[in-house]
Write an enzyme that holds these catalytic residues in place. Structure first.
Site, short mmCIF file in Angstrom:
data_model
loop_
_atom_site.label_atom_id
_atom_site.label_comp_id
_atom_site.label_asym_id
_atom_site.label_seq_id
_atom_site.Cartn_x
_atom_site.Cartn_y
_atom_site.Cartn_z
N MET A 119 0.65 11.66 -0.59
CA MET A 119 0.02 12.83 0.06
C MET A 119 0.61 14.12 -0.50
O MET A 119 1.82 14.22 -0.66
CB MET A 119 0.27 12.78 1.56
CG MET A 119 -0.21 11.52 2.22
SD MET A 119 0.18 11.58 3.97
CE MET A 119 -0.41 9.98 4.49
N GLY A 136 -6.50 2.30 8.10
CA GLY A 136 -6.26 3.20 9.23
C GLY A 136 -6.52 2.53 10.57
O GLY A 136 -7.60 2.03 10.82
N PHE A 142 -1.90 10.65 8.28
CA PHE A 142 -0.85 10.17 9.17
C PHE A 142 -1.03 8.69 9.50
O PHE A 142 -2.16 8.20 9.57
CB PHE A 142 -0.88 10.96 10.49
CG PHE A 142 -0.73 12.44 10.28
CD1 PHE A 142 0.52 13.02 10.16
CD2 PHE A 142 -1.87 13.24 10.14
CE1 PHE A 142 0.64 14.39 9.93
CE2 PHE A 142 -1.75 14.60 9.91
CZ PHE A 142 -0.49 15.18 9.80
N GLY A 143 0.09 8.03 9.71
CA GLY A 143 0.04 6.66 10.21
C GLY A 143 -0.09 6.68 11.72
O GLY A 143 0.05 7.73 12.36
N GLY A 144 -0.37 5.53 12.30
CA GLY A 144 -0.35 5.39 13.75
C GLY A 144 -1.50 6.02 14.51
O GLY A 144 -1.39 6.28 15.70
N GLY A 191 -0.35 -0.33 8.72
CA GLY A 191 0.85 0.51 8.79
C GLY A 191 1.58 0.24 10.08
O GLY A 191 2.32 -0.74 10.22
N HIS A 208 0.86 -1.18 0.00
CA HIS A 208 0.00 0.00 0.00
C HIS A 208 0.90 1.25 0.00
O HIS A 208 1.74 1.42 0.89
CB HIS A 208 -0.88 -0.04 1.25
CG HIS A 208 -1.90 1.04 1.33
ND1 HIS A 208 -3.12 0.97 0.69
CD2 HIS A 208 -1.89 2.23 1.99
CE1 HIS A 208 -3.82 2.06 0.96
NE2 HIS A 208 -3.09 2.85 1.75
N HIS A 255 -2.68 4.70 -3.07
CA HIS A 255 -3.73 5.47 -2.41
C HIS A 255 -3.40 6.95 -2.56
O HIS A 255 -2.51 7.47 -1.88
CB HIS A 255 -3.79 5.04 -0.93
CG HIS A 255 -4.81 5.77 -0.13
ND1 HIS A 255 -4.86 5.69 1.24
CD2 HIS A 255 -5.83 6.59 -0.48
CE1 HIS A 255 -5.86 6.43 1.69
NE2 HIS A 255 -6.46 6.99 0.66
C1 DX5 Z 1 -3.39 7.27 6.40
C2 DX5 Z 1 -2.94 6.30 5.33
C3 DX5 Z 1 -2.83 4.93 5.82
C4 DX5 Z 1 -1.80 4.73 6.89
C5 DX5 Z 1 -2.24 3.60 7.73
O1 DX5 Z 1 -3.59 8.51 5.83
O2 DX5 Z 1 -3.85 6.30 4.24
O3 DX5 Z 1 -2.61 4.01 4.77
O4 DX5 Z 1 -0.51 4.49 6.42
O5 DX5 Z 1 -1.40 3.53 8.81
P1 DX5 Z 1 -1.85 2.91 10.19
O6 DX5 Z 1 -2.13 1.46 9.94
O7 DX5 Z 1 -0.65 3.16 11.05
O8 DX5 Z 1 -3.07 3.66 10.64
ZN ZN Z 2 -3.65 4.59 2.80
#
Ligand code: DX5
Ligand code: ZN
Length: 217
Positions: A38, A177, A144-146, A196, A34, A67
């Site tokens: 951004m 997410g 954002f991740g996490g 993620g 994935h 994405h």
């Molecule tokens: C968020 C991204 C996700 C993100 C998911 O904007 O689209 O793909 O990387 O990360 P986690 O699993 O850490 O929420």
């Molecule tokens: Zn994503």
């Protein structure tokens, strides 16, 4: 129920060792990669773009699930297709001409996905659902991740699954997410789980991947 496909998010990878990270994800049995793009406008963060995607493409044969969290995705879709995406997912909220863009992605020979933010109801997709290959239901606010899984998304995924059945669509349902082995069980209708932070920062990535695979008994 069928085991979900697992798509680790490269957003949580060590970018200084991207090639090794990709090999590791192949080794542990990731189904897709994935790739979160951004632009700092559609979402309040900037990740990576075309040259990095091209590099990722050179390192792997795994399907690249791209994405696009960018405004006006129609302006860039052809270049992302050329850069090596297999599946191109744009945001419902980022453009107006959804049908035209789906046709364009298919004309480029790629699979087409639509992503929806947590506050966008799945019902907006009723007419377009038979035309798309995937719907990405965001379970965090993108950028954002996490972050933590937003609990009302559980009901949205159920409603999307019902809607898909009702209109006879074969679109895959992806949830993106805050996915962990604990939250994955909340969305048993998901065909694809993006992971993620929970997977990429785990001590034992393979164990987490296995747990995610087994989250839909
Ligand atoms: C968020 C991204 C996700 C993100 C998911 O904007 O689209 O793909 O990387 O990360 P986690 O699993 O850490 O929420
Ligand atoms: Zn994503």
């Amino acid at each position: 129920m069928k085991a979900p496909l697992i798509a680790p998010s490269l957003l949580s990878a060590d970018f200084g060792r991207l090639a090794e990270e990709i090999k590791d994800l192949e080794f542990i049995g990731a189904d897709w990669l994935h790739c979160d793009i951004m632009d700092g406008i559609f979402v309040p963060n900037i990740s990576f773009g075309l040259p990095v995607l091209e590099a990722i493409r050179r390192y792997t044969k795994l399907p690249l699930d791209v994405h696009l969290m960018i405004q006006r995705p129609e302006d860039y879709i052809e270049r992302f297709a050329q850069a090596g995406a297999d599946l191109l997912t744009f945001h419902w909220e980022a453009t107006f001409h959804h049908d035209r863009l789906i046709q364009e992605i298919h004309r480029l020979g790629k699979k087409a996905g639509i992503a929806i933010n947590p506050a966008t109801p799945v019902e907006v997709l009723i007419d377009i659902l038979p035309e798309v290959d995937l719907v990405c239901v965001m379970s965090v606010n993108p950028g954002f991740g996490g972050q933590r899984f937003i609990s009302y998304v559980k009901q949205k995924v159920q409603r999307l699954s019902d809607l898909r059945y009702k209109v006879g669509s074969r679109a895959l349902i992806e949830v993106d997410g805050g996915i962990t082995p604990e939250t994955a069980v909340l969305v048993p209708q998901a065909d694809v789980l993006v992971a993620g932070h929970s997977l990429m920062h785990a001590q034992d990535r393979k164990a987490v991947l296995r747990q995610l695979k087994q989250s839909h008994p």
